[in-house]
Motif scaffolding. Sequence first.
Motif, PDB file in Angstrom:
ATOM      1  N   GLU A 325       0.836  -1.209   0.000  1.00 26.69           N
ATOM      2  CA  GLU A 325       0.000   0.000   0.000  1.00 26.69           C
ATOM      3  C   GLU A 325       0.872   1.260   0.000  1.00 26.69           C
ATOM      4  N   THR A 326       1.924   1.227   0.811  1.00 24.60           N
ATOM      5  CA  THR A 326       2.807   2.394   0.949  1.00 24.60           C
ATOM      6  C   THR A 326       3.589   2.660  -0.332  1.00 24.60           C
ATOM      7  N   VAL A 327       4.184   1.604  -0.868  1.00 24.04           N
ATOM      8  CA  VAL A 327       5.166   1.768  -1.950  1.00 24.04           C
ATOM      9  C   VAL A 327       4.508   1.807  -3.331  1.00 24.04           C
ATOM     10  N   PHE A 328       3.477   1.004  -3.537  1.00 21.51           N
ATOM     11  CA  PHE A 328       2.905   0.880  -4.880  1.00 21.51           C
ATOM     12  C   PHE A 328       1.527   1.524  -5.044  1.00 21.51           C
ATOM     13  N   LYS A 329       0.895   1.918  -3.953  1.00 23.89           N
ATOM     14  CA  LYS A 329      -0.439   2.512  -4.085  1.00 23.89           C
ATOM     15  C   LYS A 329      -0.510   3.926  -3.502  1.00 23.89           C
ATOM     16  N   ASN A 330       0.665   4.443  -3.150  1.00 21.66           N
ATOM     17  CA  ASN A 330       0.742   5.809  -2.621  1.00 21.66           C
ATOM     18  C   ASN A 330      -0.226   6.027  -1.454  1.00 21.66           C
ATOM     19  N   ASN A 331      -0.313   4.998  -0.602  1.00 20.66           N
ATOM     20  CA  ASN A 331      -1.228   5.037   0.544  1.00 20.66           C
ATOM     21  C   ASN A 331      -0.446   4.591   1.779  1.00 20.66           C
TER      22      ASN A 331
END
Length: 458
Positions: A325-331
């Motif tokens: 979520e952090t690295v690939f979904k900008n979340n």
Amino acid sequence: MSHSFDYDLFVIGAGSGGVRAARLTAMGGKKVAVAEEYRVGGTCVIRGCVPKKFMVMASEFTHQLEVAEGFGWTVGDASFDWTRFRNAKETEIARLSGLYNANLSKAGVEIINGRAVLKDKHTVEIVGTGKTVTAERILIAVGGRPFVPDFPGSEHTITSEEAFLLPELPKRIVVVGGGYIAVEFAGIFAGLGVETTLVYRGAGILRGFDEDVSAHLSREIERHGIKVVLSAEHTAIEKTETGLMNRLSNGMDIETDAVMFATGRKPYVKGLGLETAGVELTDGGAIKVDAYSQTNVDNIWAVGDVTDRVNLTPVAIREAVAFHETVFKNNPQTVDHADIATAVFSQPPVGTVGLTEAEARKKCPAEVDIYMTTFRSMKYAFYGAEHRMLMKLVVDAQSQKVVGVHIVGPDAPEMIQLAGIAVKAGLTKQQWDDTCAVHPTAAEELVLMKEKRPNGAC
């Protein structure tokens, strides 16, 4: 992806954490590879919680046969076929590993069978193949390995990894350690008819657990026929004509056919090329990460046991999801490592969530209320067996929130999953009390404890 890299993400280690991160990222349309030097599935599926639970289930039948007799059954000649069980277990593990493989492939992840070593922050070599690949981002999820201290005769020991695949069951065994793996395997071997001694250098088993839990479990496993030797450690193991002689620091000599060490696990970082890539380790030898599982190198992350935060399969999976979520979904997401319910599949089992009494007393600004009961469940009272169950609630006296729940006894792991919801939600003792009991069950005691233990002050 910049065209200068072979992959958007390269994952080292196909255990629970690595597999989840690889699948989610590939399903999001990225080019992903995962390298695994042994078998897809990792510690939990191949040589950890899953095969161990099968072994616990197999070993519980001896106790169940005793209970059956107490309820009027005549039990005929019962015997256990280790080879038949072991082969059936291996078939099931192979099936599960195959499912992990299939799910990775279905998601579009390239599976590389081999040991991956970092050459620099973007380059990975697959040992023995001469092949190197590059990746924009790298996730390390290689887990941990059992640790055996070095002493005269330590080469004669086995660890949990070999215990799953023993060619035959020993007649006598010493299990060394006081943590959950040692306690679980002592129960397994004893249940399968092996004369079992548990040796631990500490003053009480399950260090770090609530003291009432440790003391209660110690008494109960002795009722199950396990000999417990505390405050002692090995000085040597000597091979004799009839077995292995365990020489202990308290002067005891115990001869057995096998010695299993469960004295902790260490992050599996040796020879991984971390220093070449500039990845920092903690003082304890784990990969150092921030709250988002990122290392000091901007394109390298690590999740699971190799980071030595909370070494549990569901935690590794949550860390993997948060990474994706952090690295690939900008979340940006972090994992809350507080109030994680956990189980020890000892015999009887333990379920625990939240603070121990000692931790609560350290934290509390005012007082802690303790509610505790031990009792014989209906099943054991029926035929006069002495096995007792323990339940304990730790309550913050000011807010009246239940901050810790500790259970020892049958079905404790099943109960603690649901108690974990209540603790995580911050429910008060009054809200527990307002919940109607389910009768007759052992679990109803969790909502029926009214008597506070005296001396609640910090």
